[in-house]
Design an enzyme around this catalytic site. Structure first.
Site, PDB file in Angstrom:
ATOM      1  N   CYS A   8       0.896  -1.251  -0.123  1.00 33.51           N
ATOM      2  CA  CYS A   8       0.022  -0.193  -0.223  1.00 33.51           C
ATOM      3  C   CYS A   8       0.746   1.203   0.111  1.00 33.51           C
ATOM      4  O   CYS A   8       2.132   1.398  -0.201  1.00 33.51           O
ATOM      5  CB  CYS A   8      -1.127  -0.106   1.024  1.00 33.51           C
ATOM      6  SG  CYS A   8      -0.255   0.348   2.820  1.00 33.51           S
ATOM      7  N   ARG A  14      -3.631  -0.540   5.293  1.00 32.01           N
ATOM      8  CA  ARG A  14      -4.420  -1.596   4.619  1.00 32.01           C
ATOM      9  C   ARG A  14      -3.267  -2.634   4.467  1.00 32.01           C
ATOM     10  O   ARG A  14      -3.763  -3.875   4.604  1.00 32.01           O
ATOM     11  CB  ARG A  14      -4.318  -0.919   3.116  1.00 32.01           C
ATOM     12  CG  ARG A  14      -5.552  -0.143   3.151  1.00 32.01           C
ATOM     13  CD  ARG A  14      -5.759   0.590   1.636  1.00 32.01           C
ATOM     14  NE  ARG A  14      -4.866   1.578   1.370  1.00 32.01           N
ATOM     15  CZ  ARG A  14      -4.710   2.270   0.382  1.00 32.01           C
ATOM     16  NH1 ARG A  14      -5.670   2.288  -0.615  1.00 32.01           N
ATOM     17  NH2 ARG A  14      -3.754   3.247   0.158  1.00 32.01           N
ATOM     18  N   ASP A 119      -8.531   3.358   1.120  1.00 29.17           N
ATOM     19  CA  ASP A 119      -7.419   3.988   2.170  1.00 29.17           C
ATOM     20  C   ASP A 119      -8.099   4.524   3.310  1.00 29.17           C
ATOM     21  O   ASP A 119      -8.905   5.517   3.043  1.00 29.17           O
ATOM     22  CB  ASP A 119      -6.572   5.048   1.590  1.00 29.17           C
ATOM     23  CG  ASP A 119      -5.239   5.336   2.471  1.00 29.17           C
ATOM     24  OD1 ASP A 119      -5.485   4.645   3.692  1.00 29.17           O
ATOM     25  OD2 ASP A 119      -4.563   6.052   2.182  1.00 29.17           O
TER      26      ASP A 119
END
Length: 151
Positions: A8, A14, A119
Protein backbone atom coordinates in the site's frame (compact mmCIF):
# COMPACT_ATOMS: atom_id res chain seq x y z
CA UNK A 1 5.84 -22.29 -0.26
CA UNK A 2 3.91 -19.36 -1.69
CA UNK A 3 5.23 -15.97 -0.56
CA UNK A 4 2.64 -13.17 -0.76
CA UNK A 5 3.58 -9.50 -0.47
CA UNK A 6 0.88 -6.87 0.14
CA UNK A 7 1.70 -3.30 -0.86
CA UNK A 8 0.00 0.00 0.00
CA UNK A 9 1.18 3.59 0.47
CA UNK A 10 2.66 3.98 3.96
CA UNK A 11 2.45 0.40 5.24
CA UNK A 12 0.53 1.54 8.33
CA UNK A 13 -3.11 0.71 7.42
CA UNK A 14 -4.20 -1.48 4.51
CA UNK A 15 -1.21 -3.71 3.80
CA UNK A 16 -0.45 -4.50 7.48
CA UNK A 17 -4.15 -5.23 8.01
CA UNK A 18 -4.10 -7.53 4.95
CA UNK A 19 -0.91 -9.19 6.20
CA UNK A 20 -2.32 -9.81 9.68
CA UNK A 21 -5.69 -11.07 8.40
CA UNK A 22 -4.00 -13.31 5.81
CA UNK A 23 -1.66 -14.70 8.46
CA UNK A 24 -4.65 -15.63 10.64
CA UNK A 25 -6.71 -17.06 7.74
CA UNK A 26 -4.00 -18.67 5.60
CA UNK A 27 -3.48 -22.26 4.69
CA UNK A 28 -0.33 -24.33 5.04
CA UNK A 29 2.57 -23.51 2.76
CA UNK A 30 2.00 -19.76 2.55
CA UNK A 31 3.97 -16.89 4.00
CA UNK A 32 3.11 -13.21 3.96
CA UNK A 33 4.74 -9.80 4.37
CA UNK A 34 3.78 -6.20 3.64
CA UNK A 35 5.44 -2.98 2.53
CA UNK A 36 4.65 0.51 1.33
CA UNK A 37 5.62 2.48 -1.75
CA UNK A 38 6.14 5.60 0.38
CA UNK A 39 6.66 4.00 3.79
CA UNK A 40 8.86 5.47 6.49
CA UNK A 41 10.54 2.40 7.94
CA UNK A 42 9.83 1.62 11.57
CA UNK A 43 6.45 3.33 12.03
CA UNK A 44 3.75 1.54 13.99
CA UNK A 45 0.47 0.59 12.36
CA UNK A 46 -2.25 3.19 12.79
CA UNK A 47 -4.24 3.13 16.03
CA UNK A 48 -7.53 2.24 14.32
CA UNK A 49 -5.88 -0.50 12.25
CA UNK A 50 -4.80 -2.10 15.52
CA UNK A 51 -8.24 -1.60 17.04
CA UNK A 52 -10.21 -3.20 14.21
CA UNK A 53 -7.85 -6.17 14.12
CA UNK A 54 -8.16 -6.56 17.89
CA UNK A 55 -11.93 -6.91 17.33
CA UNK A 56 -11.03 -10.05 15.35
CA UNK A 57 -8.68 -11.36 18.04
CA UNK A 58 -5.51 -10.25 16.24
CA UNK A 59 -2.80 -8.37 18.12
CA UNK A 60 -0.85 -6.29 15.61
CA UNK A 61 2.78 -5.57 16.43
CA UNK A 62 3.91 -4.02 13.17
CA UNK A 63 6.75 -1.81 11.98
CA UNK A 64 6.36 -0.26 8.54
CA UNK A 65 8.74 -1.21 5.73
CA UNK A 66 9.60 0.43 2.44
CA UNK A 67 9.23 -1.75 -0.65
CA UNK A 68 12.70 -3.11 -1.48
CA UNK A 69 14.38 -5.36 -4.03
CA UNK A 70 14.79 -7.96 -1.27
CA UNK A 71 11.03 -8.09 -0.65
CA UNK A 72 10.32 -8.25 -4.37
CA UNK A 73 12.82 -11.11 -4.76
CA UNK A 74 11.30 -12.94 -1.75
CA UNK A 75 7.75 -12.75 -3.10
CA UNK A 76 5.99 -15.10 -5.49
CA UNK A 77 3.03 -12.74 -5.75
CA UNK A 78 2.96 -8.95 -5.20
CA UNK A 79 -0.54 -7.64 -4.52
CA UNK A 80 -1.13 -3.91 -4.35
CA UNK A 81 -4.13 -2.21 -2.78
CA UNK A 82 -4.73 0.12 -5.76
CA UNK A 83 -4.02 0.40 -9.45
CA UNK A 84 -1.87 3.47 -8.69
CA UNK A 85 0.31 1.39 -6.34
CA UNK A 86 0.63 -1.21 -9.10
CA UNK A 87 1.66 1.47 -11.61
CA UNK A 88 4.36 2.79 -9.23
CA UNK A 89 5.70 -0.67 -8.41
CA UNK A 90 5.89 -1.55 -12.10
CA UNK A 91 7.69 1.72 -12.78
CA UNK A 92 10.28 0.97 -10.09
CA UNK A 93 10.54 -2.80 -10.69
CA UNK A 94 9.66 -3.30 -14.38
CA UNK A 95 10.73 -6.94 -14.51
CA UNK A 96 8.07 -8.17 -12.06
CA UNK A 97 5.00 -7.65 -14.24
CA UNK A 98 4.32 -11.43 -14.29
CA UNK A 99 3.79 -11.54 -10.50
CA UNK A 100 2.28 -8.07 -9.91
CA UNK A 101 -1.47 -7.49 -9.54
CA UNK A 102 -3.86 -5.37 -7.58
CA UNK A 103 -5.50 -7.56 -4.93
CA UNK A 104 -8.89 -7.10 -6.56
CA UNK A 105 -7.51 -7.86 -10.01
CA UNK A 106 -5.89 -11.10 -8.85
CA UNK A 107 -9.12 -12.52 -7.43
CA UNK A 108 -11.58 -11.10 -9.98
CA UNK A 109 -13.28 -13.08 -12.66
CA UNK A 110 -13.93 -11.54 -16.06
CA UNK A 111 -17.44 -10.37 -15.17
CA UNK A 112 -16.54 -8.72 -11.85
CA UNK A 113 -15.59 -5.08 -11.66
CA UNK A 114 -12.13 -4.42 -10.26
CA UNK A 115 -12.04 -1.91 -7.42
CA UNK A 116 -9.24 -0.49 -5.35
CA UNK A 117 -9.13 -1.18 -1.61
CA UNK A 118 -10.16 2.11 -0.03
CA UNK A 119 -7.61 3.90 2.13
CA UNK A 120 -8.98 4.39 5.65
CA UNK A 121 -6.13 6.73 6.65
CA UNK A 122 -7.53 9.75 8.49
CA UNK A 123 -10.95 8.13 8.80
CA UNK A 124 -12.89 7.10 11.88
CA UNK A 125 -13.19 3.65 13.43
CA UNK A 126 -16.12 2.73 11.16
CA UNK A 127 -14.04 3.56 8.06
CA UNK A 128 -11.32 1.17 9.27
CA UNK A 129 -13.90 -1.51 10.05
CA UNK A 130 -15.26 -1.21 6.51
CA UNK A 131 -11.76 -1.56 5.03
CA UNK A 132 -11.04 -4.55 7.27
CA UNK A 133 -14.29 -6.21 6.23
CA UNK A 134 -13.54 -5.55 2.53
CA UNK A 135 -10.07 -7.05 2.99
CA UNK A 136 -11.47 -10.15 4.71
CA UNK A 137 -13.79 -10.85 1.77
CA UNK A 138 -10.98 -10.36 -0.75
CA UNK A 139 -8.56 -12.51 1.26
CA UNK A 140 -11.02 -15.39 1.54
CA UNK A 141 -11.13 -15.49 -2.26
CA UNK A 142 -7.35 -15.06 -2.52
CA UNK A 143 -6.63 -17.97 -0.18
CA UNK A 144 -9.03 -20.22 -2.09
CA UNK A 145 -7.28 -19.35 -5.37
CA UNK A 146 -3.81 -19.92 -3.89
CA UNK A 147 -4.87 -23.23 -2.29
CA UNK A 148 -6.27 -24.45 -5.60
CA UNK A 149 -3.20 -23.38 -7.57
CA UNK A 150 -0.96 -26.27 -8.66
CA UNK A 151 2.26 -26.43 -6.67
Amino acid sequence: MTNVLFVCTGNTCRSPMAEALFRKMKAEGMDVRSAGVFAVSGQEASHFAKEVLKEKGIELDHQSSMLTNELIDWSDCVLTMTSEHKRLVLQWFPTIHQKLYTLSEFISSEEESIEDVRDPFGGDLKTYQNTRDDLEKLLEKLIKILEDKPK
